[in-house]
Design a protein around this motif. Sequence first.
Motif, short mmCIF file in Angstrom:
data_model
loop_
_atom_site.label_atom_id
_atom_site.label_comp_id
_atom_site.label_asym_id
_atom_site.label_seq_id
_atom_site.Cartn_x
_atom_site.Cartn_y
_atom_site.Cartn_z
N ASN A 39 87.45 60.37 37.88
CA ASN A 39 86.75 60.83 39.07
C ASN A 39 85.32 60.32 38.97
O ASN A 39 84.50 60.88 38.23
CB ASN A 39 86.78 62.36 39.16
CG ASN A 39 86.16 62.88 40.45
OD1 ASN A 39 85.29 62.23 41.04
ND2 ASN A 39 86.59 64.04 40.90
N GLU A 40 85.03 59.22 39.68
CA GLU A 40 83.72 58.59 39.56
C GLU A 40 82.60 59.50 40.03
O GLU A 40 81.49 59.46 39.49
CB GLU A 40 83.67 57.29 40.37
CG GLU A 40 84.77 56.30 40.06
CD GLU A 40 85.90 56.37 41.08
OE1 GLU A 40 86.40 55.28 41.43
OE2 GLU A 40 86.26 57.48 41.52
N ASP A 41 82.87 60.33 41.03
CA ASP A 41 81.82 61.18 41.59
C ASP A 41 81.35 62.23 40.58
O ASP A 41 80.17 62.59 40.57
CB ASP A 41 82.33 61.89 42.85
CG ASP A 41 82.60 60.92 43.98
OD1 ASP A 41 82.03 59.81 43.97
OD2 ASP A 41 83.41 61.26 44.87
N GLU A 42 82.26 62.73 39.75
CA GLU A 42 81.91 63.78 38.79
C GLU A 42 81.78 63.26 37.36
O GLU A 42 81.52 64.03 36.44
CB GLU A 42 82.96 64.89 38.84
CG GLU A 42 83.05 65.59 40.19
CD GLU A 42 84.07 66.72 40.20
OE1 GLU A 42 84.64 67.01 39.12
OE2 GLU A 42 84.29 67.30 41.27
N HIS A 43 82.01 61.96 37.17
CA HIS A 43 81.93 61.33 35.85
C HIS A 43 82.80 62.06 34.81
O HIS A 43 82.36 62.39 33.71
CB HIS A 43 80.47 61.29 35.35
CG HIS A 43 79.55 60.53 36.23
ND1 HIS A 43 79.59 59.15 36.34
CD2 HIS A 43 78.57 60.94 37.08
CE1 HIS A 43 78.67 58.74 37.19
NE2 HIS A 43 78.04 59.80 37.67
N ASP A 74 95.66 64.66 48.73
CA ASP A 74 94.68 63.96 47.92
C ASP A 74 95.08 64.07 46.46
O ASP A 74 95.60 65.11 46.04
CB ASP A 74 93.29 64.58 48.15
CG ASP A 74 92.16 63.74 47.57
OD1 ASP A 74 92.13 63.59 46.33
OD2 ASP A 74 91.32 63.25 48.34
N ARG A 123 89.48 56.66 43.78
CA ARG A 123 89.38 55.85 44.99
C ARG A 123 90.52 54.84 45.08
O ARG A 123 91.17 54.71 46.13
CB ARG A 123 88.03 55.11 45.00
CG ARG A 123 87.86 54.11 46.14
CD ARG A 123 86.55 53.34 46.00
NE ARG A 123 86.44 52.67 44.72
CZ ARG A 123 87.03 51.50 44.45
NH1 ARG A 123 87.77 50.89 45.38
NH2 ARG A 123 86.88 50.94 43.26
N SER A 133 90.93 55.06 38.76
CA SER A 133 89.94 55.52 39.73
C SER A 133 90.62 56.33 40.82
O SER A 133 91.68 55.94 41.32
CB SER A 133 89.22 54.31 40.33
OG SER A 133 88.81 54.50 41.63
#
Length: 384
Positions: free
Chosen positions: A155-159, A117, A76, A74
């Motif tokens: 990247n959880e936000d963009e799957h 990042d 995050r 992840s």
Amino acid sequence: MQEFFEFGLGGRVLYKAGLAHELGQVVEDMGAKRVFVVADKGVVAAGLLSTVLAGLEGSAEVVGVLDDVPPNSSVRVVMQGAQAVRDAEADVLIAIGGGSPIDTAKGIRIVATMGGDILDYEGYNVLTERLMPLIAIPTTAGTGSEVTSIAVILNEDEHRKIIYSSRYIYPDLALLDPELTLTMPPRLTAATGMDALSHAIETFVSTDNNPFSDSLALAAIDLIATHLRDAVNDGTNLEARGHMLIAACMAGIACSNSFFGVIHAISHAVGAMFPVHHGTLNALVMPYGMQFNSVVAPERYVRIAHAMGVNAGGRSDEEVIADGINAVRTLAVDCGLPTRLRDVDVPESALPELAAFSVVEPAIFNNPRVATEEELLDLLREMW
């Protein structure tokens, strides 16, 4: 043979049953003083984190432990871990577990060393300097991440799964202790073993194949075909466990140099959208991907069939290849793994989107057969 190729061996590899108990000496030999450990809840529950921490007693100080890495890593968690490593002023990372903890530790060391990042370093050869030391201790015989120059972070936000590849990503040392794999349940043993097989097979047919990775890939295929069933059916079989750990490591070195193809492209796309184990997906997709590619690289699939134990017996290449693909499918079935996307709760309605993701997934760029989105959709429908 390729007119030009590059082959890297990465870091050192140490193999010995019970080697985790000697970890303190290994760390001392590296000159490290402050250790930060990365693991997941499965490693903790199996008591393997305690084994590693006990092996460090009397040597370097453990200044931090991150033990809740998720199954697909992840962005995050990487960023949280990097901040924790900096705050603890650690000078070496130790990752213990399967591919997710090891890949997470790879991401953590990028940010802890370079700053910024983790999303800033996506792609190939973006890194420009050596990273903080990393010892990788696999507890599954699958990903080979302990010896690869690749990290895959979700990247959880963009799957989508992000690929990082650089010679600086190689762990400095891989510690292979088959005793640490004895607690793996049969289903996980099967899935991770088939993951290693997919690495070896895709590497062998990749457009970046070379004689060095070829030899490692074929040897890994032979070891997995010979020992995976034993490791699944009798988890206490230390010899089978040891052979599988070595095979996964060999396949990892091979795929780190010659990369993947359509099997991993589809697996990454599905895994980013649905919570299915990566090795389970690779096992499911593998026979279909092999069939798709065999028309453009038949001589290589004949050699794969031989490594899987298929006897040519004077038969045609087409028959041998078909038996080789069936041997892979049978191995997965014998080990109790699913063979259809519907069996892992992937809805049919998702197939067009999965095809669209797969066709641009970086893993497909080294596939021996160029694939269109329509062809990938047809392939997904076959496996649904």
